[in-house]
Design a protein around this motif. Structure first.
Motif, PDB file in Angstrom:
ATOM      1  N   THR A 133       1.094  -1.222   0.074  1.00  0.00           N
ATOM      2  CA  THR A 133       0.131   0.173   0.026  1.00  0.00           C
ATOM      3  C   THR A 133       0.769   1.230   0.157  1.00  0.00           C
ATOM      4  O   THR A 133       2.075   1.087   0.232  1.00  0.00           O
ATOM      5  N   ARG A 134       0.420   2.472  -0.233  1.00  0.00           N
ATOM      6  CA  ARG A 134       1.097   3.630  -0.239  1.00  0.00           C
ATOM      7  C   ARG A 134       1.569   4.010   1.257  1.00  0.00           C
ATOM      8  O   ARG A 134       0.747   3.857   2.175  1.00  0.00           O
ATOM      9  N   ASP A 136       2.024   6.788   2.718  1.00  0.00           N
ATOM     10  CA  ASP A 136       1.372   7.970   3.450  1.00  0.00           C
ATOM     11  C   ASP A 136      -0.187   7.643   3.388  1.00  0.00           C
ATOM     12  O   ASP A 136      -1.096   8.506   3.462  1.00  0.00           O
ATOM     13  N   GLY A 137      -0.739   6.382   3.088  1.00  0.00           N
ATOM     14  CA  GLY A 137      -2.092   6.314   3.048  1.00  0.00           C
ATOM     15  C   GLY A 137      -2.794   5.906   4.548  1.00  0.00           C
ATOM     16  O   GLY A 137      -1.903   6.021   5.666  1.00  0.00           O
ATOM     17  N   TYR A 139      -3.760   2.780   5.530  1.00  0.00           N
ATOM     18  CA  TYR A 139      -3.695   1.418   6.029  1.00  0.00           C
ATOM     19  C   TYR A 139      -2.084   1.326   6.651  1.00  0.00           C
ATOM     20  O   TYR A 139      -1.271   1.306   5.591  1.00  0.00           O
ATOM     21  N   ASN A 197      -1.654   6.778  -6.205  1.00  0.00           N
ATOM     22  CA  ASN A 197      -2.466   7.911  -5.984  1.00  0.00           C
ATOM     23  C   ASN A 197      -3.873   7.756  -5.355  1.00  0.00           C
ATOM     24  O   ASN A 197      -4.699   8.637  -5.387  1.00  0.00           O
ATOM     25  N   GLY A 198      -4.141   6.616  -4.746  1.00  0.00           N
ATOM     26  CA  GLY A 198      -5.023   6.272  -3.612  1.00  0.00           C
ATOM     27  C   GLY A 198      -6.373   5.754  -4.306  1.00  0.00           C
ATOM     28  O   GLY A 198      -7.368   5.498  -3.817  1.00  0.00           O
ATOM     29  N   ASP A 201      -6.655   0.374  -2.761  1.00  0.00           N
ATOM     30  CA  ASP A 201      -6.447   0.514  -1.152  1.00  0.00           C
ATOM     31  C   ASP A 201      -4.820  -0.243  -0.881  1.00  0.00           C
ATOM     32  O   ASP A 201      -4.025   0.093  -0.325  1.00  0.00           O
TER      33      ASP A 201
END
Length: 322
Positions: A133-134, A136-137, A139, A197-198, A201
């Motif tokens: 996952t990213r 800075d997201g 999760y 880019n979100g 997920d």
């Protein structure tokens, strides 16, 4: 789940040919009947098979006296790439990058050519599948992803519909009791952009296709589908130890058109053994968490046929095919 587990164990447990670090690393390249060899992949640029081939070709010329070109043939979940190779000359000038995708595509659709129209040449690696996952997201763990999927469904990324990554996503959905949308892509590069880019997920892929963004700290690994933790990534838990009974390992090798001469196949067996012992290449593939699993041309056809038979039984049991 037993099928996925057994396939992972089968790949990791296969007896491999001895690889002695540094052995024959300076040997003269073996004579070859073609000066140019095309290695075809269904993956888009930046995808797992594309990265695998392009990295390997940096060193392969040390052991086979030829120039190697990587050709991306996208479409049909690998169907177009298989047709390209199956219809090519059986003189050792063209090969296809094998992964479980070419088995799934052959069984789940009706491509012009299937795995049965090619001869397995050699298996080279077992490749770890990971969930990422990213950074800075929202999760920070697989648990967070599952909880979100329970509340708002969610969107998970995978490779093409007939890929092992897609099957892994479907198995995880079932094991977790959630129903996220599984969004498929022709290559890992496109999927990673949608994770960053979100739009997604999580994504499911291989470390080699994630390396640049992983090193830059842009993405974080949440789990691996390996039966055991990855030696080079000991802090990344397995999906199974997190409570979901799903495990798998992807094989990576080569197949050619029907009728490639035995003498040409023998060159590849010897060259790949020497290639895997090359200190520089070993450093490179170890960094990509690729595990050498050398299966020569005498044993690789049986391995592929066994994998196909088990896969077909599994897909029938789930109703994916009749």
């Amino acid at each position: 789940m037993t099928f996925i587990k057994s396939i992972g164990q089968a790949v990791l447990g296969l007896a491999t040919l001895a690889i002695v670090s540094g052995a024959n690393a300076q040997a003269e390249p073996l004579p070859y009947p073609n000066k140019v060899v095309t290695l075809v992949t269904h993956s888009s640029p930046g995808g797992g098979s594309d990265v695998f081939l392009r990295e390997m070709t940096k060193y392969l010329g040390r052991y086979i006296d030829a120039t190697f070109i990587v050709e991306n043939v996208q479409g049909g979940s690998g169907g177009k790439a298989m047709a390209r190779v199956a219809s090519g000359p059986a003189d050792g000038s063209v090969f296809y990058a094998t992964t479980p995708t070419y088995i799934y595509t052959s069984l789940m659709s009706k491509p012009q050519s299937t795995y049965k129209d090619m001869d397995p040449l050699v298996n080279i690696f077992a490749d770890s599948e990971v969930i990422y996952t990213r950074t800075d997201g929202p999760y920070k763990s697989l648990k967070d992803v599952i909880e979100h999927a329970k509340k708002e469904r969610g969107r998970w990324g995978a490779a093409n519909p007939a890929s092992l990554e897609r099957q892994a996503a479907e198995q995880l959905k079932r094991a977790a009791g959630v129903t996220p949308a599984i969004v498929t892509h022709e290559g890992g590069g496109d999927m990673m952009l949608n994770v960053l880019n979100g739009t997604l997920d999580i994504g499911i892929g291989e470390i080699q296709e994630l390396r640049s963004q992983l090193d830059a700290g842009k993405i974080t690994l949440l789990a691996t589908f390996n039966p055991e933790r990855i030696t080079e990534k000991p802090d990344v838990p397995t999906v199974k130890e997190l409570g979901y009974d799903v495990s798998l390992v992807k094989f990576r090798g080569l197949a050619g058109p029907k009728g490639v001469p035995d003498a040409t196949k023998a060159v590849w067996d010897e060259a790949i053994k020497n290639l895997l012992a090359d200190p520089e290449y070993k450093k490179a593939y170890t960094a990509e968490v690729l595990v050498p699993q050398l299966i020569g041309e005498k044993d690789y056809p049986a391995f592929i046929n066994n994998f196909a038979t088990s896969t077909e039984e599994f897909l029938k049991s789930t109703g994916a095919i009749k």
